[in-house]
Scaffold this active site. Structure first.
Site, short mmCIF file in Angstrom:
data_model
loop_
_atom_site.label_atom_id
_atom_site.label_comp_id
_atom_site.label_asym_id
_atom_site.label_seq_id
_atom_site.Cartn_x
_atom_site.Cartn_y
_atom_site.Cartn_z
N ALA A 88 0.84 -1.21 0.00
CA ALA A 88 0.00 0.00 0.00
C ALA A 88 0.87 1.25 0.00
O ALA A 88 1.83 1.34 0.77
CB ALA A 88 -0.90 0.00 1.23
N THR A 91 1.44 8.77 -3.34
CA THR A 91 2.35 9.91 -3.52
C THR A 91 1.58 11.21 -3.31
O THR A 91 0.37 11.28 -3.59
CB THR A 91 2.95 9.94 -4.94
OG1 THR A 91 1.88 9.87 -5.89
CG2 THR A 91 3.92 8.81 -5.18
N ASP A 93 3.35 14.38 -4.42
CA ASP A 93 4.59 15.02 -4.87
C ASP A 93 4.46 16.54 -4.87
O ASP A 93 3.45 17.10 -5.30
CB ASP A 93 4.95 14.56 -6.29
CG ASP A 93 5.30 13.08 -6.36
OD1 ASP A 93 5.36 12.43 -5.31
OD2 ASP A 93 5.53 12.60 -7.50
N GLN A 149 9.94 14.73 -3.96
CA GLN A 149 9.43 13.60 -3.17
C GLN A 149 10.12 13.49 -1.80
O GLN A 149 10.47 12.38 -1.37
CB GLN A 149 9.62 12.29 -3.92
CG GLN A 149 8.67 12.12 -5.11
CD GLN A 149 8.55 10.67 -5.52
OE1 GLN A 149 9.55 10.01 -5.79
NE2 GLN A 149 7.33 10.15 -5.56
N TYR A 152 7.93 11.10 0.25
CA TYR A 152 7.92 9.72 -0.26
C TYR A 152 9.30 9.08 -0.10
O TYR A 152 9.42 7.92 0.32
CB TYR A 152 7.49 9.78 -1.72
CG TYR A 152 7.27 8.46 -2.42
CD1 TYR A 152 6.04 7.81 -2.36
CD2 TYR A 152 8.27 7.88 -3.19
CE1 TYR A 152 5.83 6.62 -3.04
CE2 TYR A 152 8.08 6.69 -3.88
CZ TYR A 152 6.85 6.06 -3.80
OH TYR A 152 6.64 4.88 -4.48
N GLY A 183 11.92 0.62 -9.71
CA GLY A 183 12.08 1.92 -10.35
C GLY A 183 10.71 2.41 -10.79
O GLY A 183 9.73 2.25 -10.05
N TYR A 184 10.63 2.97 -11.97
CA TYR A 184 9.35 3.50 -12.48
C TYR A 184 8.58 2.38 -13.19
O TYR A 184 9.07 1.81 -14.16
CB TYR A 184 9.60 4.70 -13.40
CG TYR A 184 9.98 5.93 -12.58
CD1 TYR A 184 9.03 6.90 -12.29
CD2 TYR A 184 11.27 6.09 -12.07
CE1 TYR A 184 9.36 8.01 -11.51
CE2 TYR A 184 11.60 7.19 -11.30
CZ TYR A 184 10.64 8.15 -11.02
OH TYR A 184 10.96 9.23 -10.25
N VAL A 185 7.39 2.08 -12.67
CA VAL A 185 6.59 0.94 -13.15
C VAL A 185 5.34 1.48 -13.84
O VAL A 185 4.78 2.51 -13.42
CB VAL A 185 6.18 0.04 -11.97
CG1 VAL A 185 5.49 -1.23 -12.47
CG2 VAL A 185 7.39 -0.31 -11.11
#
Ligand code: CAA
Length: 246
Positions: A88, A91, A93, A149, A152, A183-185
């Site tokens: 869970a 963000t 940002d 971030q 985060y 990383g970025y998904v």
């Protein structure tokens, strides 16, 4: 008896892929979502049509009492939790000078305090039965930091410290505690990034593309398996070369 896996944030992009993988490994799934999650019934029907043995476990995991009550219901309906995947997360940002108190607390509570809230409910059972897996979804941005971030990155770095400390406390009890740092998904969370910012981010990833959720789930399924018994206190990067360390 098939093992029970609790996946928090199960109905999101990465969570869904994790549920599929753990089910394929023979586990029964408790899929956490927020109370009133609009995707719930459709998601359950989709997963059951694929043969996943799954129940929904509704709770706001940023709250301790709700997490405790959720685990009580899972234990009653499925049995004790053998594998916990803390997935869970949210963000909020913003550059730090514009970051509000709410942006800070919501991200810390949903991403980090939730890990305490849920792990605390299941860890003693795992230790007393002599087998368990706690796997938390950290992030490349917890390790390297990310512009916009501060909240985060702090939460995700906190998950890694938490895991290393807890790993030492339960290592002799057959319980491993690890992080996976994607990383970025390709998920809704990443699709929400401003298109120009996202384009620049993807151009900076050596592999030249986003990750697919299943590429993260595959690593989690391995950590959840008996084969990964000797891996604990680790933070496995899955980031297409975006940040290389170790
Ligand atoms: N490094 C240095 N400077 C940067 C920068 C960076 N990475 N990014 C932007 N800047 C600069 C800009 O060039 C701009 O400079 P000027 O004022 O001189 O023109 C200034 O900082 C302001 O930038 P923005 O216009 O982007 O500011 P904004 O307030 O409109 O937006 C933001 C801020 C919302 C944080 C936006 O930059 C953003 O979305 N960044 C991406 C954050 C991100 O990566 N989030 C990941 C979400 S997915 C996720 O978290 C999953 C996971 O685990 C990976």
């Amino acid at each position: 008896m098939a093992r029970v896996a609790l996946v928090t944030g199960a109905m999101g992009g990465i969570g869904t892929a994790i549920c599929r993988r753990l089910s394929r490994a023979g586990m029964r799934i408790a899929a956490n979502c927020l109370p009133g999650e609009p995707r719930r019934d459709e998601w359950l029907a989709m997963m059951r049509a694929e043969g996943v043995e799954v129940i929904a476990a509704e709770a706001d995991v940023s709250a301790f009492a709700a997490s405790r009550d959720m685990v009580t219901v899972i234990e009653r309906d499925l049995g004790p939790v053998d594998v916990l995947v803390n997935c869970a997360g949210i963000t909020r940002d913003s550059v730090f000078r514009k970051m509000g108190e709410e942006d800070w607390h919501q991200v810390i509570d949903s991403n980090l305090t939730s890990v305490f809230n849920v792990t605390r409910q299941v860890i003693e059972g795992m230790a007393s039965r002599g087998w368990g897996r706690v796997i938390s979804l950290s992030s490349v941005n917890g390790t390297r930091g990310q512009f916009g971030q501060a909240n985060y990155s702090a939460a995700k770095a906190g998950m890694a410290g938490f895991s290393k400390a807890l790993a030492q406390e339960v290592v002799k009890k057959g319980v491993t505690v690890n992080c996976v740092s994607p990383g970025y998904v390709e998920t809704a969370m990443v699709r929400a990034i401003r298109p120009d910012v996202l384009k620049a981010l993807v151009e900076g990833i050596p592999i030249g593309r986003l990750a697919q959720p299943d590429e993260i789930a595959a690593v989690i399924a391995f950590l959840a398996s008996d084969d990964a018994a000797y891996i604990t206190g680790a933070n496995i990067p899955v980031n297409g070369g975006l940040h290389m360390y170790g």
